[in-house]
Design an enzyme around this catalytic site. Structure first.
Site, mmCIF file in Angstrom:
data_model
loop_
_atom_site.group_PDB
_atom_site.id
_atom_site.type_symbol
_atom_site.label_atom_id
_atom_site.label_comp_id
_atom_site.label_asym_id
_atom_site.label_seq_id
_atom_site.Cartn_x
_atom_site.Cartn_y
_atom_site.Cartn_z
ATOM 1 N N LYS A 7 54.458 48.562 48.382
ATOM 2 C CA LYS A 7 54.825 47.441 47.763
ATOM 3 C C LYS A 7 54.186 47.414 46.178
ATOM 4 C CE LYS A 7 52.580 43.364 47.827
ATOM 5 N NZ LYS A 7 51.857 42.865 46.677
ATOM 6 N N ASN A 8 52.662 47.690 46.203
ATOM 7 C CA ASN A 8 52.049 47.740 44.831
ATOM 8 C C ASN A 8 52.313 48.975 44.020
ATOM 9 O OD1 ASN A 8 51.253 45.066 45.545
ATOM 10 N ND2 ASN A 8 49.070 45.754 46.060
ATOM 11 N N ARG A 40 53.446 37.451 41.133
ATOM 12 C CA ARG A 40 52.414 38.140 40.266
ATOM 13 C C ARG A 40 52.756 39.152 39.572
ATOM 14 N NH1 ARG A 40 48.450 35.398 37.990
ATOM 15 N NH2 ARG A 40 47.555 37.729 37.790
ATOM 16 N N ASP A 63 42.726 43.905 50.261
ATOM 17 C CA ASP A 63 44.052 43.550 50.970
ATOM 18 C C ASP A 63 44.060 43.670 52.398
ATOM 19 O OD1 ASP A 63 44.905 42.715 48.660
ATOM 20 O OD2 ASP A 63 45.965 44.585 48.034
ATOM 21 N N ARG A 91 43.399 34.348 39.143
ATOM 22 C CA ARG A 91 44.051 35.676 38.673
ATOM 23 C C ARG A 91 44.304 35.671 37.146
ATOM 24 N NH1 ARG A 91 48.001 37.672 43.598
ATOM 25 N NH2 ARG A 91 47.282 39.617 42.410
ATOM 26 N N PRO A 92 43.214 35.580 36.311
ATOM 27 C CA PRO A 92 43.338 35.520 34.858
ATOM 28 C C PRO A 92 43.959 36.832 34.398
ATOM 29 C CG PRO A 92 41.044 35.865 35.453
ATOM 30 C CD PRO A 92 41.825 35.759 36.685
ATOM 31 N N ILE A 93 44.711 36.925 33.267
ATOM 32 C CA ILE A 93 45.081 38.055 32.608
ATOM 33 C C ILE A 93 44.488 38.411 31.244
ATOM 34 C CG2 ILE A 93 47.448 38.072 33.729
ATOM 35 C CD1 ILE A 93 48.808 37.103 31.257
ATOM 36 N N ASP A 94 43.240 37.870 31.006
ATOM 37 C CA ASP A 94 42.536 37.724 29.679
ATOM 38 C C ASP A 94 42.393 39.459 29.492
ATOM 39 O OD1 ASP A 94 40.820 37.796 32.138
ATOM 40 O OD2 ASP A 94 39.122 37.840 30.567
ATOM 41 N N ILE A 151 36.310 40.505 45.405
ATOM 42 C CA ILE A 151 37.339 40.510 44.540
ATOM 43 C C ILE A 151 38.154 39.194 44.176
ATOM 44 C CG2 ILE A 151 39.707 41.584 43.924
ATOM 45 C CD1 ILE A 151 37.337 43.591 44.214
ATOM 46 N N CYS A 175 46.998 31.813 42.276
ATOM 47 C CA CYS A 175 47.948 31.629 43.490
ATOM 48 C C CYS A 175 46.676 31.179 44.415
ATOM 49 C CB CYS A 175 48.596 32.927 43.638
ATOM 50 S SG CYS A 175 47.604 34.275 43.989
ATOM 51 N N ARG A 222 57.016 38.744 51.573
ATOM 52 C CA ARG A 222 56.691 39.250 50.130
ATOM 53 C C ARG A 222 56.193 40.722 50.372
ATOM 54 N NH1 ARG A 222 52.239 36.947 48.189
ATOM 55 N NH2 ARG A 222 52.473 38.626 46.638
HETATM 56 N N1 EPU Z 1 40.610 39.894 36.370
HETATM 57 C C1 EPU Z 1 40.076 39.146 35.367
HETATM 58 N N2 EPU Z 1 40.728 39.392 34.149
HETATM 59 C C2 EPU Z 1 42.019 40.310 34.352
HETATM 60 C C3 EPU Z 1 42.572 40.784 35.317
HETATM 61 C C4 EPU Z 1 41.740 40.636 36.427
HETATM 62 O O1 EPU Z 1 39.070 38.469 35.408
HETATM 63 O O2 EPU Z 1 42.749 40.154 33.079
HETATM 64 C C5 EPU Z 1 39.777 39.956 37.630
HETATM 65 C C6 EPU Z 1 40.467 39.333 38.891
HETATM 66 O O3 EPU Z 1 40.256 37.763 38.738
HETATM 67 C C7 EPU Z 1 39.750 39.958 40.142
HETATM 68 C C8 EPU Z 1 39.479 41.286 39.706
HETATM 69 O O4 EPU Z 1 39.520 41.415 38.088
HETATM 70 O O5 EPU Z 1 38.527 39.138 40.585
HETATM 71 C C9 EPU Z 1 40.382 42.330 40.252
HETATM 72 O O6 EPU Z 1 41.753 41.809 39.794
HETATM 73 P P1 EPU Z 1 42.939 42.944 39.505
HETATM 74 O O7 EPU Z 1 43.389 42.899 38.171
HETATM 75 O O8 EPU Z 1 42.572 44.374 40.061
HETATM 76 O O9 EPU Z 1 44.133 42.512 40.629
HETATM 77 P P2 EPU Z 1 45.676 42.677 40.433
HETATM 78 O O10 EPU Z 1 46.063 43.857 39.584
HETATM 79 O O11 EPU Z 1 46.136 41.238 39.933
HETATM 80 C C10 EPU Z 1 46.291 44.029 42.437
HETATM 81 C C11 EPU Z 1 47.239 43.746 43.669
HETATM 82 C C12 EPU Z 1 46.533 42.717 44.714
HETATM 83 C C13 EPU Z 1 45.231 43.355 44.933
HETATM 84 C C14 EPU Z 1 44.246 43.655 43.830
HETATM 85 C C15 EPU Z 1 43.036 44.158 44.137
HETATM 86 C C16 EPU Z 1 49.248 44.392 42.791
HETATM 87 C C17 EPU Z 1 50.745 43.745 42.325
HETATM 88 N N3 EPU Z 1 48.482 43.436 43.270
HETATM 89 O O12 EPU Z 1 46.318 42.555 41.892
HETATM 90 O O13 EPU Z 1 47.384 42.880 45.767
HETATM 91 O O14 EPU Z 1 44.741 42.451 45.810
HETATM 92 O O15 EPU Z 1 44.944 44.600 42.727
HETATM 93 O O16 EPU Z 1 43.175 45.382 44.899
HETATM 94 O O17 EPU Z 1 48.968 45.607 42.524
HETATM 95 C C18 EPU Z 1 48.344 42.101 47.723
HETATM 96 O O18 EPU Z 1 49.102 43.210 47.973
HETATM 97 O O19 EPU Z 1 48.127 41.211 48.735
HETATM 98 C C19 EPU Z 1 47.504 41.826 46.427
HETATM 99 C C20 EPU Z 1 46.932 40.470 46.315
#
Ligand code: EPU
Length: 429
Positions: A28-29, A103, A317, A132-135, A339, A127, A409
């Site tokens: 999926k990811n 997401r 995960d 889950r910020p995207i900053d 995480i 969620c 999902r």
């Molecule tokens: N973070 C920030 N700012 C950002 C982005 C991330 O502070 O702009 C922080 C997050 O809050 C978190 C850490 O960085 O504490 C890592 O987050 P990451 O961005 O790596 O997570 P993600 O990309 O949103 C993906 C997977 C998740 C998985 C995480 C960690 C996808 C679509 N989602 O999420 O998968 O838990 O990486 O490995 O690839 C799942 O499949 O159940 C799932 C939640």
């Protein structure tokens, strides 16, 4: 797929010594960013082995809203083959309803900006597992020349002269952040270097797919990724990598059931280097097979200590599923979730089944109990849903799991796959 429940009443249809076989789906990811990467490409992308899960369906709807066409072919093994053509992109604005369904939709930001030089998305929001910020995605795109404006619930990103290459040093590792920037940089003017990039195998898979379309990416799979921008990409065919998280989930289910199960589809020792040793520490035996692992659980699990971490560490995960398994270990296990700030929602449900787990901030202590008991429980997120299946397999009596739309999902054909492991489960509509 739907919103009904699951009924698990353990359940072994095993004959002594029987070896079961489970084939994992495409990841999926990996599928989510790869589908969206098709937005970069004016040609056709044929994707094979895409998992038939609702996150994929929701992203396909999003791509269709943008103007792409997607044809789906269901395979006998329950996976999808997809043909995506994005020669036309009709809109660059994505509204709340589409952005909130998964997401993964945040991954549209980089490709749309790179190809159309502007986009507007609704904020994806938090969620149940965290804020889950995207900053970090936004700051990195800004350093490539995008002007980012946040207006209420909407984010506007503009790069009228196109994105340019940049040196980007992520302060922390982010999986979708790395993927978004890799895709944005593919069509940018000049060279981009991503430092402290995430190392997850799904990022390597995305990089390989982009390169097959004509991108010039090196270093994906290491923490420094270099992308030389190109002006256009062409169509290609690609098979999505195996789902290592699905594989790990079924390894845990197999270990708890006591059945011997061959989990097939990849080199899981190298795809799950933080997970397999912890399973071995808990007493699970693995035998190496050609493209898979034979899994056999012990009579009694041993306690282990786990810290979730970015790849190659223990994957967050698989944390909820592993916690469910450790409820029955001899001795106290400790899990630190590093995480996501709220990924212990399954603890209350496991305790309702007789587990003895306490939480103190990011630390869970799992104390041994003799038995779990079936009852009605509710899944709060995707991986928590599978954790409840694991607990239900171990439990005495029948368990009803509500909220299984979370499971849909990211896991396909769950009933069939558990049956392949020698386990019975019923879906109640
Ligand atoms: N973070 C920030 N700012 C950002 C982005 C991330 O502070 O702009 C922080 C997050 O809050 C978190 C850490 O960085 O504490 C890592 O987050 P990451 O961005 O790596 O997570 P993600 O990309 O949103 C993906 C997977 C998740 C998985 C995480 C960690 C996808 C679509 N989602 O999420 O998968 O838990 O990486 O490995 O690839 C799942 O499949 O159940 C799932 C939640």
């Amino acid at each position: 797929m739907g919103t009904g429940g699951l009924c698990v009443s353990a359940i072994n249809s095993k004959a002594a010594g029987t070896v079961h076989r489970l084939d994992t789906a495409g990841a999926k990811n990996s599928a989510l960013p790869t589908l969206i990467a098709a937005v970069l490409n004016g040609g056709r992308a044929d994707l094979y082995g895409v998992p038939h899960v609702s996150d994929v369906e929701n992203l396909l709807k999003l791509l269709e809203r943008l103007g792409a066409t997607a044809s789906r072919q269901m395979r006998a093994d329950g996976m999808l083959n997809l043909s995506i053509t994005a020669d036309r992109i009709d809109t660059t604005k994505l509204t709340n309803d589409l952005m909130k369904t998964t997401r993964g939709s945040v991954l549209v930001l980089g490709p749309l900006l790179a190809r159309k030089r502007k986009c507007c998305i609704a904020k994806p929001g938090g969620c149940s597992i965290g804020k889950r910020p995207i900053d970090l995605h936004l700051a990195a795109l800004a350093s490539m020349g995008a002007k980012i404006t946040e207006l209420g619930e909407e984010i506007y990103a503009d790069a009228p002269s196109g994105l340019h290459g940049a040196d980007i040093d992520f302060p922390i590792k982010t999986v979708t952040g790395t993927e978004n920037l890799m895709m944005a940089a593919t069509l940018a003017n000049g060279k981009t270097i991503l430092k402290n990039a995430a190392l997850e195998p799904e990022i390597t898979d995305l990089g390989n797919f982009l390169n097959q379309m004509g991108a010039r990416i090196t270093g994906h799979g290491t923490d420094i990724i270099t992308i030389e921008g190109v002006t256009n990409l062409s169509g290609t065919e690609y098979t999505i990598m195996t789902d290592r998280i699905e594989a790990g989930s079924y390894m845990i289910a197999a270990a708890v059931s006591g059945n011997i199960v061959d989990v097939m589809g990849g080199d899981f020792r190298s795809l799950l280097p933080g997970f397999i040793p912890k399973m071995e520490g808990a007493g699970v035996e693995f035998e190496d097979l050609d493209n898979g692992l034979r899994v056999k659980g012990p009579d009694r699990f041993r306690a282990v200590e786990i810290d979730t971490a970015p790849h190659p560490g223990f994957p967050t995960d698989l944390q909820p599923q592993m916690m469910a398994m450790l409820c029955l270990a001899d001795g106290e296990s400790i899990i630190r979730e590093n995480i996501w700030e709220n990924r212990f929602m399954h603890v209350a449900e496991l305790n309702r089944m007789g587990a003895n787990i306490t939480i103190d901030g990011p630390v869970a202590r799992i104390r041994p109990v003799k038995q779990l008991y079936g009852t009605t429980v509710t899944a709060t997120d995707l991986r928590a849903a599978f954790a409840l299946i694991v607990a239900a397999i171990a439990a005495r009596g029948e368990t009803i799991i509500k909220g299984v739309h979370h499971l849909d999902r990211g896991y396909s054909c769950v009933k069939e796959k558990l049956a392949a492991c020698g386990l019975n489960i019923e879906r109640i509509m």
